[in-house]
Design a protein around this motif. Structure first.
Motif, PDB file in Angstrom:
ATOM      1  N   GLN A   1     103.138  37.906  33.986  1.00 23.29           N
ATOM      2  CA  GLN A   1     103.359  37.943  32.651  1.00 23.29           C
ATOM      3  C   GLN A   1     102.638  39.055  32.047  1.00 23.29           C
ATOM      4  O   GLN A   1     101.720  39.685  32.720  1.00 23.29           O
ATOM      5  CB  GLN A   1     102.740  36.713  31.801  1.00 23.29           C
ATOM      6  CG  GLN A   1     103.476  35.415  32.232  1.00 23.29           C
ATOM      7  CD  GLN A   1     102.710  34.121  32.993  1.00 23.29           C
ATOM      8  OE1 GLN A   1     101.737  34.407  32.760  1.00 23.29           O
ATOM      9  NE2 GLN A   1     103.195  33.431  33.578  1.00 23.29           N
TER      10      GLN A   1
ATOM     11  N   ASN B   1      93.463  33.857  27.029  1.00 22.04           N
ATOM     12  CA  ASN B   1      94.318  34.038  28.022  1.00 22.04           C
ATOM     13  C   ASN B   1      93.423  34.724  29.436  1.00 22.04           C
ATOM     14  O   ASN B   1      92.692  35.875  29.331  1.00 22.04           O
ATOM     15  CB  ASN B   1      95.230  35.047  28.025  1.00 22.04           C
ATOM     16  CG  ASN B   1      96.283  35.558  28.931  1.00 22.04           C
ATOM     17  OD1 ASN B   1      96.107  34.959  30.110  1.00 22.04           O
ATOM     18  ND2 ASN B   1      97.216  36.268  28.602  1.00 22.04           N
TER      19      ASN B   1
ATOM     20  N   ARG C   1      90.087  29.250  24.982  1.00 25.45           N
ATOM     21  CA  ARG C   1      91.578  29.513  25.139  1.00 25.45           C
ATOM     22  C   ARG C   1      91.898  31.143  25.127  1.00 25.45           C
ATOM     23  O   ARG C   1      93.169  31.217  25.311  1.00 25.45           O
ATOM     24  CB  ARG C   1      92.061  29.188  23.784  1.00 25.45           C
ATOM     25  CG  ARG C   1      92.261  27.704  23.532  1.00 25.45           C
ATOM     26  CD  ARG C   1      92.474  27.324  22.145  1.00 25.45           C
ATOM     27  NE  ARG C   1      92.011  25.812  22.050  1.00 25.45           N
ATOM     28  CZ  ARG C   1      92.988  24.914  21.934  1.00 25.45           C
ATOM     29  NH1 ARG C   1      94.208  25.278  22.120  1.00 25.45           N
ATOM     30  NH2 ARG C   1      92.360  23.754  21.681  1.00 25.45           N
TER      31      ARG C   1
ATOM     32  N   VAL D   1     100.488  41.370  30.381  1.00 23.56           N
ATOM     33  CA  VAL D   1      98.985  41.291  29.873  1.00 23.56           C
ATOM     34  C   VAL D   1      98.649  42.409  28.781  1.00 23.56           C
ATOM     35  O   VAL D   1      97.786  43.165  29.226  1.00 23.56           O
ATOM     36  CB  VAL D   1      97.997  40.990  31.164  1.00 23.56           C
ATOM     37  CG1 VAL D   1      96.624  40.703  30.544  1.00 23.56           C
ATOM     38  CG2 VAL D   1      98.474  39.990  32.125  1.00 23.56           C
TER      39      VAL D   1
END
Lengths: 287, 272
Positions: B100, A186, A184, B102
């Motif tokens: 987005q 990112n 999970r 990071v």
């Protein structure tokens, strides 16, 4: 809290009174709720003890059913004798508790040492994971107690066997949760690490591990409560000192109030264990 | 290819381009028809100091092209050369700003920039050097006051600015911006466009940006590559943006050429 979104740095120095008033109101609401919950708890407790007393007191069963009064007496007795050391077979409840905790923490710690690195590896490498997954899926649903005779046969030591059983109980939640956590993470974090040309060590310890930490803590928490569940049953079989052994002994002596006291202690210690490991979640970053 | 208005200065023409994209293609293998290209480019030369924007309808594969340039995805055909060498892996010479933010959530804004600096295998810097350098780059995007905040304590625009500061801190040969303002609200977006304009005029760097915002493209770029619609999307126009720098939104708005270009871009994006 209001965050300045403009480019000009304007720290909210003079926080207006409106949010302050709102905060005051919600504080008041919270303390009112606390009074209510405490009252409700006391009500339930009194009701519970009353029902307990009515159903057990005056029962013609030779004093087998534990009454609240007998349990209370036993509790004070056990607590005053908690640190008693009267020969190897007659020790206070404290030493039983310490023995159980020792086994649980050892087995749990060993499981964590194995499961976290293994989980990181399996979470990262699809190939290794797919190769090992059948083992995990088949062994995971097995009650840890099924390993107990095997442990006795192979290790020939009751103490080691109990730790081994706890190890088998604790390893699966940590392993599964860690693997899931790695998956999970990112994927852009890993892209970032790649684009910074970081070495494997940095990638694991500075990116992967911190990002997986929330899942690892959840796994540790589940594992510790499972271990605490299993130790009582395991100790009933392996004997020696320990809460499980104590409960079984008291049953053999038909001393049921002691068992009620032991249940309360086991529950309380389990609660404290869970809360302590939950503190690890404070280390976990907010997403 | 219509509208090939090349407006490169003589010095830029003389120098070797910093990046050469040599007909890259990404696609898939169909069992019956063989290799099917999905997205690709013709040959594109990118010169030092140029701000290039790739613009195209959503889903045409602009971001895939940028990922191939970044070395995060490999091209099935063609090569991309950075200063002569083919790009086959991500590199610090290509600073990426993602769509987005990071930012690593367990680190403050400053630590996030430091992380990018300290992982540099070529230069070892002391803790103090790292911190002051990070603050310098945060100051560049006006975020000195928020250096100690964690990402979740920052607004979307601030998070993206930290990302931009981090990419700048790498001192890359080419900055890659993947719809860097795409996830922001209109107001913040406009604000950051102006800040980005200011930044790229102050700090002369080479930029490749992907966007679907025509105004953003016209405001910031020297050159706009327009992608056609898929399947098998390619670059259909290579347009020079003739407006002199430094640019002002008001001046652009009064320039008839701006509206003409804008109209042309919008039409080619909607397929008219």
């Amino acid at each position: 809290m209001s965050l300045p979104t403009s480019t000009a740095p304007t720290p909210p120095k003079d926080s207006t009174t409106a949010p302050e008033a709102l905060r005051h109101r919600s504080r008041l609401q919270r303390s009112r709720n606390r009074v209510r919950t405490t009252a409700l708890f006391l009500l339930f407790f009194i009701g519970f003890v009353s029902v307990w007393h009515i159903t057990t007191a005056g029962l013609d069963d030779g004093g087998l059913a534990p009454t609240p009064a007998a349990t209370w007496d036993r509790l004070t007795e056990m607590l005053t004798d908690a640190f008693m050391l009267d020969g190897p077979n007659n020790v206070g409840i404290f030493y039983h508790l310490v023995a159980s905790l020792q086994r649980v923490l050892l087995g749990f710690g060993l499981a964590a040492l194995v499961a976290v690195p293994l989980g990181l590896l399996l979470g990262t490498s699809r190939v290794i994971n797919d190769g090992l997954d059948p083992f995990i899926q088949v062994l995971r649903p097995v009650s840890p107690l099924a390993w107990l005779p095997l442990g006795l046969a192979l290790l020939r030591d009751s103490q080691m066997t109990a730790i081994f059983v706890i190890f088998m109980a604790a390893i699966w939640p940590i392993l599964i949760s860690t693997i899931d956590g790695v998956r999970r993470v990112n994927p852009l974090f890993l892209d970032l690490a790649k684009s910074l040309e970081t070495d494997t060590k940095t990638r694991i310890f500075k990116v992967l591990l911190p990002a997986t930490l929330p899942a690892i803590v959840i796994g540790l928490r589940t594992a510790l409560s499972t271990a605490w569940l299993v130790i009582v049953a395991a100790e009933m079989i392996v004997g020696g000192r320990g809460m499980g052994h104590f409960v079984w002994n008291e049953w053999n002596a038909l001393n049921t109030p002691s068992i009620v006291v032991a249940i309360v202690i086991i529950g309380g210690v389990g609660f404290v264990l869970d809360r302590s490991i939950a503190q690890l979640q404070r280390l976990v970053p907010k997403a | 290819m219509p509208d090939m208005m090349t407006a490169l200065s003589p010095t830029q023409l003389e120098r070797e381009p910093v990046m050469k994209i040599e007909g890259i293609t990404k696609g898939f293998n169909d069992r019956k028809k063989g290799f099917q290209p999905v997205v690709g480019t013709t040959d594109v030369d990118i010169h030092e100091g140029e701000f290039i924007t790739i613009i195209g309808p959503s889903g045409c594969g602009k971001s895939t092209i940028l990922k191939m340039i970044a070395g995060l995805e490999s091209a099935d055909e063609g090569t991309i050369r950075l200063a002569g060498r083919p790009i086959d892996a991500p590199s610090r010479e290509l600073g990426i700003v993602f769509q987005q933010h990071v930012l690593l959530p367990w680190m403050s804004a400053r630590q996030n920039v430091i992380f990018a600096l300290e992982t540099d295998p070529r230069t070892k810097r002391s803790k103090q050097e790292l911190a002051s350098l990070a603050d310098e780059y945060l100051d560049l995007v006006n975020l000195s006051h928020a250096a100690d905040r964690r990402p979740h304590q920052l607004s979307g625009g601030m998070q993206q600015r930290v990302g931009i500061a981090r990419a700048f801190a790498l001192e890359p040969q080419v900055m890659l911006l993947d719809e860097p303002l795409g996830a922001l609200d209109a107001l913040t977006r406009h604000e950051l466009q102006l800040q980005l304009l200011d930044l790229c005029e102050k700090q002369k760097r080479t930029f490749i940006m992907v966007t679907h915002d025509v105004d953003e493209a016209l405001l910031l770029s020297d050159r706009i590559l327009v992608m056609g619609a898929g399947p098998s999307a390619r670059i259909v126009h290579d347009i020079s943006v003739p407006f002199s720098r430094p640019r002002e939104v008001e001046n652009l708005d009064q320039d008839p050429a701006y509206h003409e270009l804008r109209h042309f871009l919008l039409n080619s994006l909607t397929g008219h």
